[in-house]
Design an enzyme around this catalytic site. Structure first.
Site, mmCIF file in Angstrom:
data_model
loop_
_atom_site.group_PDB
_atom_site.id
_atom_site.type_symbol
_atom_site.label_atom_id
_atom_site.label_comp_id
_atom_site.label_asym_id
_atom_site.label_seq_id
_atom_site.Cartn_x
_atom_site.Cartn_y
_atom_site.Cartn_z
ATOM 1 N N TYR A 1 -39.604 28.896 45.652
ATOM 2 C CA TYR A 1 -38.649 27.831 45.986
ATOM 3 C C TYR A 1 -38.488 26.855 44.808
ATOM 4 O O TYR A 1 -37.376 26.554 44.373
ATOM 5 C CB TYR A 1 -39.107 27.067 47.244
ATOM 6 C CG TYR A 1 -38.368 25.774 47.451
ATOM 7 C CD1 TYR A 1 -36.992 25.754 47.715
ATOM 8 C CD2 TYR A 1 -39.028 24.537 47.365
ATOM 9 C CE1 TYR A 1 -36.305 24.555 47.884
ATOM 10 C CE2 TYR A 1 -38.351 23.346 47.534
ATOM 11 C CZ TYR A 1 -36.993 23.356 47.791
ATOM 12 O OH TYR A 1 -36.314 22.170 47.951
ATOM 13 N N SER B 1 -35.544 18.921 43.255
ATOM 14 C CA SER B 1 -36.707 18.493 44.029
ATOM 15 C C SER B 1 -37.847 18.152 43.095
ATOM 16 O O SER B 1 -37.985 18.754 42.019
ATOM 17 C CB SER B 1 -37.130 19.654 44.933
ATOM 18 O OG SER B 1 -38.373 19.366 45.535
ATOM 19 N N LYS C 1 -35.155 25.955 42.107
ATOM 20 C CA LYS C 1 -34.599 24.639 41.757
ATOM 21 C C LYS C 1 -34.593 24.454 40.241
ATOM 22 O O LYS C 1 -33.634 23.966 39.656
ATOM 23 C CB LYS C 1 -35.414 23.530 42.431
ATOM 24 C CG LYS C 1 -35.250 23.488 43.941
ATOM 25 C CD LYS C 1 -33.841 23.062 44.314
ATOM 26 C CE LYS C 1 -33.558 23.183 45.790
ATOM 27 N NZ LYS C 1 -32.156 22.965 46.138
HETATM 28 P P1 NAD Z 1 -31.313 21.506 55.373
HETATM 29 O O1 NAD Z 1 -31.807 22.879 55.619
HETATM 30 O O2 NAD Z 1 -31.299 20.566 56.529
HETATM 31 O O3 NAD Z 1 -29.860 21.546 54.729
HETATM 32 C C1 NAD Z 1 -29.392 22.630 53.956
HETATM 33 C C2 NAD Z 1 -28.068 23.038 54.538
HETATM 34 O O4 NAD Z 1 -27.517 24.099 53.773
HETATM 35 C C3 NAD Z 1 -28.183 23.547 55.976
HETATM 36 O O5 NAD Z 1 -27.225 22.880 56.768
HETATM 37 C C4 NAD Z 1 -27.881 25.046 55.876
HETATM 38 O O6 NAD Z 1 -27.250 25.540 57.036
HETATM 39 C C5 NAD Z 1 -26.994 25.087 54.645
HETATM 40 N N1 NAD Z 1 -27.024 26.336 53.890
HETATM 41 C C6 NAD Z 1 -28.096 27.055 53.495
HETATM 42 N N2 NAD Z 1 -27.721 28.129 52.779
HETATM 43 C C7 NAD Z 1 -26.366 28.078 52.705
HETATM 44 C C8 NAD Z 1 -25.385 28.910 52.102
HETATM 45 N N3 NAD Z 1 -25.735 30.011 51.427
HETATM 46 N N4 NAD Z 1 -24.084 28.563 52.210
HETATM 47 C C9 NAD Z 1 -23.719 27.455 52.904
HETATM 48 N N5 NAD Z 1 -24.604 26.643 53.510
HETATM 49 C C10 NAD Z 1 -25.912 26.953 53.407
HETATM 50 O O7 NAD Z 1 -32.192 20.890 54.189
HETATM 51 P P2 NAD Z 1 -32.212 19.420 53.601
HETATM 52 O O8 NAD Z 1 -33.556 18.876 53.842
HETATM 53 O O9 NAD Z 1 -31.028 18.656 54.020
HETATM 54 O O10 NAD Z 1 -32.117 19.766 52.059
HETATM 55 C C11 NAD Z 1 -30.894 19.759 51.346
HETATM 56 C C12 NAD Z 1 -31.145 20.175 49.919
HETATM 57 O O11 NAD Z 1 -32.085 19.291 49.332
HETATM 58 C C13 NAD Z 1 -31.713 21.582 49.771
HETATM 59 O O12 NAD Z 1 -31.117 22.185 48.653
HETATM 60 C C14 NAD Z 1 -33.182 21.340 49.534
HETATM 61 O O13 NAD Z 1 -33.769 22.363 48.792
HETATM 62 C C15 NAD Z 1 -33.151 20.029 48.759
HETATM 63 N N6 NAD Z 1 -34.385 19.258 48.914
HETATM 64 C C16 NAD Z 1 -34.859 18.961 50.152
HETATM 65 C C17 NAD Z 1 -36.039 18.260 50.287
HETATM 66 C C18 NAD Z 1 -36.596 17.949 51.658
HETATM 67 O O14 NAD Z 1 -37.777 17.678 51.755
HETATM 68 N N7 NAD Z 1 -35.815 17.924 52.720
HETATM 69 C C19 NAD Z 1 -36.747 17.844 49.158
HETATM 70 C C20 NAD Z 1 -36.214 18.131 47.901
HETATM 71 C C21 NAD Z 1 -35.033 18.852 47.789
HETATM 72 C C1 UD1 Z 2 -43.612 19.915 50.700
HETATM 73 C C2 UD1 Z 2 -43.263 21.121 49.861
HETATM 74 C C3 UD1 Z 2 -42.356 20.687 48.709
HETATM 75 C C4 UD1 Z 2 -41.155 19.910 49.206
HETATM 76 C C5 UD1 Z 2 -41.670 18.709 50.003
HETATM 77 C C6 UD1 Z 2 -40.607 17.800 50.526
HETATM 78 C C7 UD1 Z 2 -45.206 22.600 50.037
HETATM 79 C C8 UD1 Z 2 -46.379 23.182 49.323
HETATM 80 N N1 UD1 Z 2 -44.480 21.721 49.335
HETATM 81 O O1 UD1 Z 2 -44.370 19.070 49.918
HETATM 82 O O2 UD1 Z 2 -41.919 21.818 48.006
HETATM 83 O O3 UD1 Z 2 -40.367 19.460 48.126
HETATM 84 O O4 UD1 Z 2 -42.449 19.225 51.105
HETATM 85 O O5 UD1 Z 2 -39.970 18.358 51.612
HETATM 86 O O6 UD1 Z 2 -44.914 22.934 51.169
HETATM 87 N N2 UD1 Z 2 -49.671 17.201 55.822
HETATM 88 C C9 UD1 Z 2 -50.653 17.211 56.780
HETATM 89 N N3 UD1 Z 2 -50.423 17.862 57.952
HETATM 90 C C10 UD1 Z 2 -49.239 18.523 58.212
HETATM 91 C C11 UD1 Z 2 -48.225 18.507 57.228
HETATM 92 C C12 UD1 Z 2 -48.483 17.847 56.037
HETATM 93 O O7 UD1 Z 2 -51.719 16.626 56.584
HETATM 94 O O8 UD1 Z 2 -49.105 19.106 59.299
HETATM 95 C C13 UD1 Z 2 -49.907 16.489 54.556
HETATM 96 C C14 UD1 Z 2 -49.845 17.361 53.314
HETATM 97 O O9 UD1 Z 2 -51.082 17.919 53.047
HETATM 98 C C15 UD1 Z 2 -49.387 16.341 52.271
HETATM 99 C C16 UD1 Z 2 -48.519 15.372 53.060
HETATM 100 O O10 UD1 Z 2 -48.894 15.538 54.416
HETATM 101 O O11 UD1 Z 2 -50.493 15.621 51.776
HETATM 102 C C17 UD1 Z 2 -47.034 15.659 52.925
HETATM 103 O O12 UD1 Z 2 -46.792 17.017 53.252
HETATM 104 P P1 UD1 Z 2 -45.306 17.598 53.331
HETATM 105 O O13 UD1 Z 2 -44.479 16.722 54.194
HETATM 106 O O14 UD1 Z 2 -45.422 19.030 53.704
HETATM 107 O O15 UD1 Z 2 -44.743 17.440 51.860
HETATM 108 P P2 UD1 Z 2 -45.317 17.970 50.450
HETATM 109 O O16 UD1 Z 2 -46.651 18.583 50.599
HETATM 110 O O17 UD1 Z 2 -45.220 16.863 49.488
#
Ligand code: NAD
Ligand code: UD1
Length: 343
Positions: A150, A126, A154
């Protein structure tokens, strides 16, 4: 039996979309998920999109026995590892739970792969590993200063994988640092449905549009950005999904470890997202500028040039498409995969 790509966390938001991209590229995804943050009904939706039902196994990446069974039963040619927990606030309240799930889970997975002779791995990292970057666009060479448990999970897994590759140079590892994944598959059949009140902007905005929430609190209007609201690099989840396929292909071609940003290279403010969503949905998004959210940074967006040079990948979908696809999903499925609410 045709070889499979093991997709841990494959029932989740990014994992399910990646299963679609894998199938479109001719791979056979094999979902492995403990469903702690996913709905098993996503598998039927995937069947509708892909044309056949992916195998889905309930299991935990922290369980060596669960993983060994999968490696014994299926021919696995590579692993995409999404399984993990991702809520920053929860990670502050429950650091041990996060280190267990995200770090210990990744170690157990790598051990099981080593034992099974599977050496191709794509890992979900991430942009959160950068913390508060000194500048945007952020290149991969920027300092990593994760600001919460978190983010540290990563970064720790990145370092573990680097050490693993050092000891086993024949491994093929892609570490992908995503910026802000949003949007949904264009069918509107799969998408993101956070449990409870969404923390992230796009799900919150779409829940306001569909009438589940009254108004969006904009976290801060006094940042040093063009309109005073926070700026992020929103990237369409299908672009991300295709980035995973490109990374897998790259790893299949050559051993090594690569660490790549996946983002568009463009920043959008909170007000930009609201305006784009209003265009996509035809609804007005009630919002109010409030105080800054602790821990937020003013602006960050990716320098994705290394991903383009290495993988030949670039994000192509616009913010308007991200909002239109989020809206299609949200409108058709206001309560996620609940059958009463679906279509
Ligand atoms: P998500 O929660 O929708 O998907 C994660 C999946 O992993 C879920 O289906 C959950 O049930 C499963 N899971 C969790 N722990 C587990 C375990 N111990 N064993 C088996 N399955 C397990 O989240 P996502 O948004 O799809 O994110 C996927 C990955 O990408 C995560 O590792 C997350 O940290 C990373 N990531 C997400 C974002 C984001 O904003 N969505 C940003 C950067 C990185
Ligand atoms: C968050 C997570 C980050 C993760 C990323 C992508 C935190 C501190 N960071 O970051 O670890 O990788 O999501 O999933 O939680 N905002 C509003 N109102 C809201 C929600 C968000 O104004 O109700 C604003 C935030 O201040 C920010 C932008 O929208 O400026 C995006 O927010 P968000 O979607 O939560 O993502 P990140 O802050 O980038």
């Amino acid at each position: 039996m045709s070889p499979h790509i093991l997709v841990t966390g494959g029932a989740g938001f990014i994992g399910s979309h990646t299963c679609v991209a894998l199938a479109a590229a001719g791979y056979t995804p094999l979902i492995f998920d403990n469903f702690c943050n996913a709905d098993p009904r996503v598998v039927e939706r995937l069947e509708t999109i892909i044309g056949n039902k992916p195998v889905a196994i309930q299991g935990d990446v922290r369980s060596r026995a669960d993983l060994d069974r999968v490696f014994e039963q299926y021919r696995v040619q590579g692993v995409i590892h999404f399984a993990g927990l991702k809520a920053v606030g929860d990670s502050v309240a429950d650091p041990l739970g996060y280190y267990d799930n995200n770090v210990a889970g990744s170690v157990v997975l790598a051990q099981a792969m080593l034992a099974a002779g599977v050496d191709t791995l794509v890992f979900s990292s991430s942009a959160t590993v950068y913390g508060d970057p000194d500048q945007s666009p952020v290149p991969e060479s920027a300092a990593c200063r994760p600001a919460n448990p978190y983010g540290r999970t990563k970064r720790m897994v990145e370092e573990i994988l680097s050490d693993l590759h050092h000891a086993n140079p024949s491994w093929r590892i892609s570490v992908l640092r995503y910026f802000n994944p949003v949007g949904a598959h264009e069918s509107g059949l799969i998408g993101e449905h956070p449990r409870g009140k969404p923390n992230n902007l796009m799900p919150f905005v779409s829940q306001v549009a569909v009438g589940l929430r009254d108004k969006l609190a904009v976290h801060g209007g006094d940042y040093p950005t063009p309109d005073g609201t926070g700026v992020r690099d929103y990237v369409h989840v299908m672009d991300l999904a295709e980035g995973h396929v490109a990374a897998l292909r790259h790893s299949e071609r050559q051993p090594g470890i690569v660490t790549l940003n996946l983002g568009t290279g463009q920043g959008a403010s909170v007000l930009d997202v609201i305006k784009s969503f209003e265009r996509a949905s035809g609804k007005s998004i009630a919002h109010e500028i409030g105080p800054r959210r602790p821990g937020d940074v003013a602006a960050n967006w990716a320098d994705p040039t290394l991903a383009t040079a290495t993988l030949g990948w670039r994000a192509t979908r616009t913010l308007d498409q991200m909002c239109a696809d989020s809206w299609r999903w949200q409108q058709a499925n206001p309560n996620g995969y609940e059958p009463s609410a679906a279509r």
